[in-house]
Design a protein around this motif. Structure first.
Motif, PDB file in Angstrom:
ATOM      1  N   MET A 148       0.829  -1.210   0.000  1.00  8.44           N
ATOM      2  CA  MET A 148       0.000   0.000   0.000  1.00  8.44           C
ATOM      3  C   MET A 148       0.864   1.261   0.000  1.00  8.44           C
ATOM      4  N   LEU A 149       1.976   1.220   0.704  1.00  8.04           N
ATOM      5  CA  LEU A 149       2.886   2.365   0.706  1.00  8.04           C
ATOM      6  C   LEU A 149       3.476   2.590  -0.681  1.00  8.04           C
ATOM      7  N   VAL A 150       3.883   1.527  -1.330  1.00 11.75           N
ATOM      8  CA  VAL A 150       4.419   1.648  -2.693  1.00 11.75           C
ATOM      9  C   VAL A 150       3.343   2.185  -3.629  1.00 11.75           C
ATOM     10  N   ALA A 151       2.128   1.668  -3.522  1.00 14.52           N
ATOM     11  CA  ALA A 151       1.025   2.161  -4.362  1.00 14.52           C
ATOM     12  C   ALA A 151       0.760   3.635  -4.084  1.00 14.52           C
ATOM     13  N   ASP A 152       0.775   4.026  -2.810  1.00 13.01           N
ATOM     14  CA  ASP A 152       0.592   5.432  -2.444  1.00 13.01           C
ATOM     15  C   ASP A 152       1.647   6.317  -3.099  1.00 13.01           C
ATOM     16  N   ILE A 153       2.878   5.892  -3.013  1.00 15.62           N
ATOM     17  CA  ILE A 153       3.979   6.685  -3.582  1.00 15.62           C
ATOM     18  C   ILE A 153       3.845   6.788  -5.093  1.00 15.62           C
ATOM     19  N   LEU A 154       3.536   5.674  -5.749  1.00 16.14           N
ATOM     20  CA  LEU A 154       3.404   5.692  -7.212  1.00 16.14           C
ATOM     21  C   LEU A 154       2.230   6.561  -7.663  1.00 16.14           C
ATOM     22  N   ILE A 155       1.082   6.410  -7.008  1.00 16.80           N
ATOM     23  CA  ILE A 155      -0.098   7.196  -7.398  1.00 16.80           C
ATOM     24  C   ILE A 155       0.130   8.674  -7.130  1.00 16.80           C
ATOM     25  N   THR A 156       0.721   9.000  -5.985  1.00 17.94           N
ATOM     26  CA  THR A 156       0.996  10.409  -5.671  1.00 17.94           C
ATOM     27  C   THR A 156       2.005  10.992  -6.652  1.00 17.94           C
ATOM     28  N   SER A 157       3.044  10.224  -6.987  1.00 15.38           N
ATOM     29  CA  SER A 157       4.040  10.695  -7.963  1.00 15.38           C
ATOM     30  C   SER A 157       3.396  10.944  -9.319  1.00 15.38           C
TER      31      SER A 157
END
Length: 185
Positions: free
Chosen positions: A29-38
């Motif tokens: 979820m953290l990786v997904a958060d970072i990718l979506i925010t980026s």
């Protein structure tokens, strides 16, 4: 009594696996958060990269899951904030009893989170949809609470068992290796 503890200690791999799976889900979820925010930030400033309208709601939902699951993980590690100023002045048995009592209250909270959170997720969450994703039920915004309640129940049962095991070892005066205090530095 030792045979009971020996039998229950065989469940440790289950708790280890539950911890690892929960931690892995949080990492995903953290990786997904970072990718979506980026993607969202880049989409605002670089014309050929699309800025998805759904990014904010999805990121906030993933953050809700990570926050409550991380709190459940902290239960297993004994990493929650707690008052330890008087621990040096109190007998070990009293500290164990107070820790057991605190964990019992957290277990009650976890059951409330599971039952009431599920009711809210089904009742309130299913009545609406995400603003930016009309086909996506708001159930997923409320679902982190019962999920966290379930994870907390799993880890609290282990913590309570460890307190009881430690209390029994103290009462019996067992000379076996002491149960590791999860709150010590």
């Amino acid at each position: 009594m030792n045979s009971f503890f020996t039998a229950v200690d065989k469940l440790r791999p289950f708790y280890d696996a539950a911890y690892k799976v929960t931690l892995f889900v949080c990492k995903l979820m953290l990786v997904a958060d970072i990718l979506i925010t980026s993607l969202s930030v880049l989409g605002r400033y670089i014309p050929f990269i699309p800025d998805p309208a759904w990014s904010e709601e999805v990121v906030l939902t993933l953050m809700a899951y990570m926050a409550v699951l991380s709190a459940a993980l902290a239960i297993r590690r004994g990493a929650h904030i707690r008052m330890t100023a008087f621990d040096v002045y109190l007998p070990k048995k009293v500290i164990n009893i107070l820790d057991l009592l605190a964990d019992a209250f957290v277990l009650v909270l976890a059951f409330v989170m599971l039952t009431v959170g599920w009711k809210y997720a089904v009742a309130i969450g299913s009545k609406g949809t995400y603003v930016s994703i009309p086909g996506f039920s708001r159930f997923w915004m409320y679902f982190p609470i019962p999920v966290a309640g379930f994870a907390m129940i799993i880890f609290e049962l282990e913590a309570i068992y460890n307190h009881i095991k430690e209390l029994c070892a103290v009462e019996e005066g067992a000379q076996d290796a002491p149960v590791e205090n999860k709150y010590s530095a």
